[in-house]
Design a protein around this motif. Structure first.
Motif, short mmCIF file in Angstrom:
data_model
loop_
_atom_site.label_atom_id
_atom_site.label_comp_id
_atom_site.label_asym_id
_atom_site.label_seq_id
_atom_site.Cartn_x
_atom_site.Cartn_y
_atom_site.Cartn_z
N SER A 24 3.16 -10.27 -7.42
CA SER A 24 4.12 -9.65 -8.35
C SER A 24 3.83 -8.16 -8.56
CB SER A 24 4.09 -10.35 -9.70
OG SER A 24 4.49 -11.69 -9.57
N VAL A 25 2.57 -7.81 -8.63
CA VAL A 25 2.23 -6.40 -8.89
C VAL A 25 2.08 -5.58 -7.60
CG1 VAL A 25 1.18 -6.85 -11.13
CG2 VAL A 25 -0.26 -6.83 -9.10
N ARG A 26 1.90 -6.28 -6.48
CA ARG A 26 1.78 -5.60 -5.18
C ARG A 26 2.58 -6.33 -4.12
NH1 ARG A 26 -3.96 -3.61 -3.02
NH2 ARG A 26 -2.76 -2.81 -1.33
N PRO A 27 3.91 -6.25 -4.21
CA PRO A 27 4.73 -6.97 -3.23
C PRO A 27 4.41 -6.53 -1.80
CG PRO A 27 6.11 -5.88 -4.89
CD PRO A 27 4.69 -5.46 -5.13
N HIS A 28 4.28 -7.49 -0.91
CA HIS A 28 3.99 -7.24 0.51
C HIS A 28 2.69 -6.46 0.71
CE1 HIS A 28 8.02 -8.70 0.96
NE2 HIS A 28 8.50 -7.69 0.24
N ASP A 29 1.82 -6.52 -0.28
CA ASP A 29 0.51 -5.85 -0.23
C ASP A 29 0.64 -4.36 0.08
OD1 ASP A 29 -2.23 -5.97 -0.65
OD2 ASP A 29 -2.68 -6.27 1.47
N VAL A 30 1.69 -3.75 -0.48
CA VAL A 30 1.96 -2.33 -0.25
C VAL A 30 1.31 -1.51 -1.35
CG1 VAL A 30 3.77 -0.57 -0.11
CG2 VAL A 30 4.12 -2.81 0.94
N TRP A 31 0.68 -0.42 -0.96
CA TRP A 31 0.04 0.51 -1.89
C TRP A 31 1.10 1.49 -2.35
CZ3 TRP A 31 -4.81 0.04 -3.70
CH2 TRP A 31 -5.36 1.11 -4.39
N GLY A 32 1.44 1.45 -3.65
CA GLY A 32 2.49 2.30 -4.17
C GLY A 32 2.02 3.20 -5.29
N GLU A 33 2.97 3.76 -6.01
CA GLU A 33 2.68 4.71 -7.08
C GLU A 33 1.81 4.11 -8.19
OE1 GLU A 33 2.85 6.96 -10.55
OE2 GLU A 33 4.25 5.29 -10.41
N PRO A 34 2.05 2.85 -8.63
CA PRO A 34 1.16 2.29 -9.67
C PRO A 34 -0.30 2.18 -9.21
CG PRO A 34 3.15 0.97 -9.47
CD PRO A 34 3.16 1.95 -8.33
N GLN A 35 -0.49 1.82 -7.96
CA GLN A 35 -1.86 1.72 -7.43
C GLN A 35 -2.52 3.10 -7.36
OE1 GLN A 35 0.78 0.07 -5.96
NE2 GLN A 35 0.20 -1.93 -6.77
N VAL A 36 -1.76 4.10 -6.94
CA VAL A 36 -2.29 5.46 -6.85
C VAL A 36 -2.69 5.95 -8.24
CG1 VAL A 36 -1.69 7.86 -6.32
CG2 VAL A 36 -1.05 6.03 -4.74
#
Length: 179
Positions: A24-36
Motif C-alpha cells: 500500500s505504501v510502496r506500490p510495485h516496490d517503486v521508490w517515490g517522493e514519500p520514500q525520498v
C-alpha cells in the motif's frame, strides 16, 4: 503484547497484513517522493546516534547531580536493551521486506524503533523528575517519525516496527520502575 506480536510473526500470521501494508505504501516496490522525503530520518535517528545521545545525557546528569546513578542507569538501559534486542533477533531470524537477513540477526524486532524509544526515554529518566510531562512527546514524536520512515521505505515490516516499539517500551518501563 510483545509476546503476542512475536507469536504472530513466528507463526506467519502477521505476514499477509505486513505485505498488504508495504504494498500500500510502496506500490510495485517503486521508490517515490514519500520514500525520498522520509528515508533520511532512518539515518538521522539511527541506533548508534541514539546511544551517543543517551550516554551524553547520562554523563551530564551524573556531573550535575555528582552521582554515578544516572550513568549506571544509562549503562544498564543501553546494555539490557541491546542484549534483549539481539537475542530476539537471532531467535526469530526474520528476513526484512527485501529478503535480506542481517548479520546481527533478523528484521524482527526493529532495533531502530527500540533505540529511539529507549534512548530518548532514557534521557528523560536520567535528566530527572524536574522535567515536565510534556517532554515525553519528544520520544513519542521521534518514534512516530521513525515508524513511518521504516515502513514507507520498506526497511522493516510493520510488525517489526510494532515489536521494536513494544520491547522498547517494556524495557523503558522496567528502567523507570527500577530507578
Amino acid at each position: 503484547l510483545f509476546v503476542a506480536v512475536t507469536v504472530l510473526v513466528v507463526t506467519g500470521v502477521a505476514q499477509p497484513f505486513d505485505e498488504w501494508i508495504i504494498r500500500s505504501v510502496r506500490p510495485h516496490d517503486v521508490w517515490g517522493e514519500p520514500q525520498v522525503r522520509l528515508s533520511p530520518w532512518v539515518h538521522r535517528l539511527r541506533p548508534a546516534l541514539m546511544l551517543v545521545l543517551l550516554a551524553g545525557a547520562c554523563v551530564a546528569a551524573s556531573v550535575r547531580r555528582r552521582s554515578w546513578r544516572p550513568a549506571v542507569l544509562g549503562l544498564v538501559l543501553g546494555c539490557a536493551s541491546t542484549g534483549l534486542l539481539l537475542l530476539v533477533k537471532v531467535v526469530v531470524g526474520r528476513p526484512d521486506p527485501h529478503g535480506a537477513l542481517a548479520v546481527s540477526g533478523g528484521s524482527y524486532p526493529s532495533g531502530h524503533m527500540m533505540a529511539v524509544l529507549v534512548c530518548l526515554g532514557g534521557c528523560l529518566l536520567v535528566l530527572g523528575p524536574g522535567l515536565r510531562w510534556c517532554w515525553w512527546w519528544v520520544p513519542i514524536a521521534a518514534a512516530g517519525l521513525m515508524a513511518t520512515a521504516l515502513v514507507v521505505t520498506a526497511t522493516h515490516w510493520p510488525s517489526d516496527v510494532v515489536g521494536g516499539a513494544l520491547l522498547g517500551l517494556a524495557t523503558l518501563m522496567a528502567a523507570g520502575w527500577g530507578s
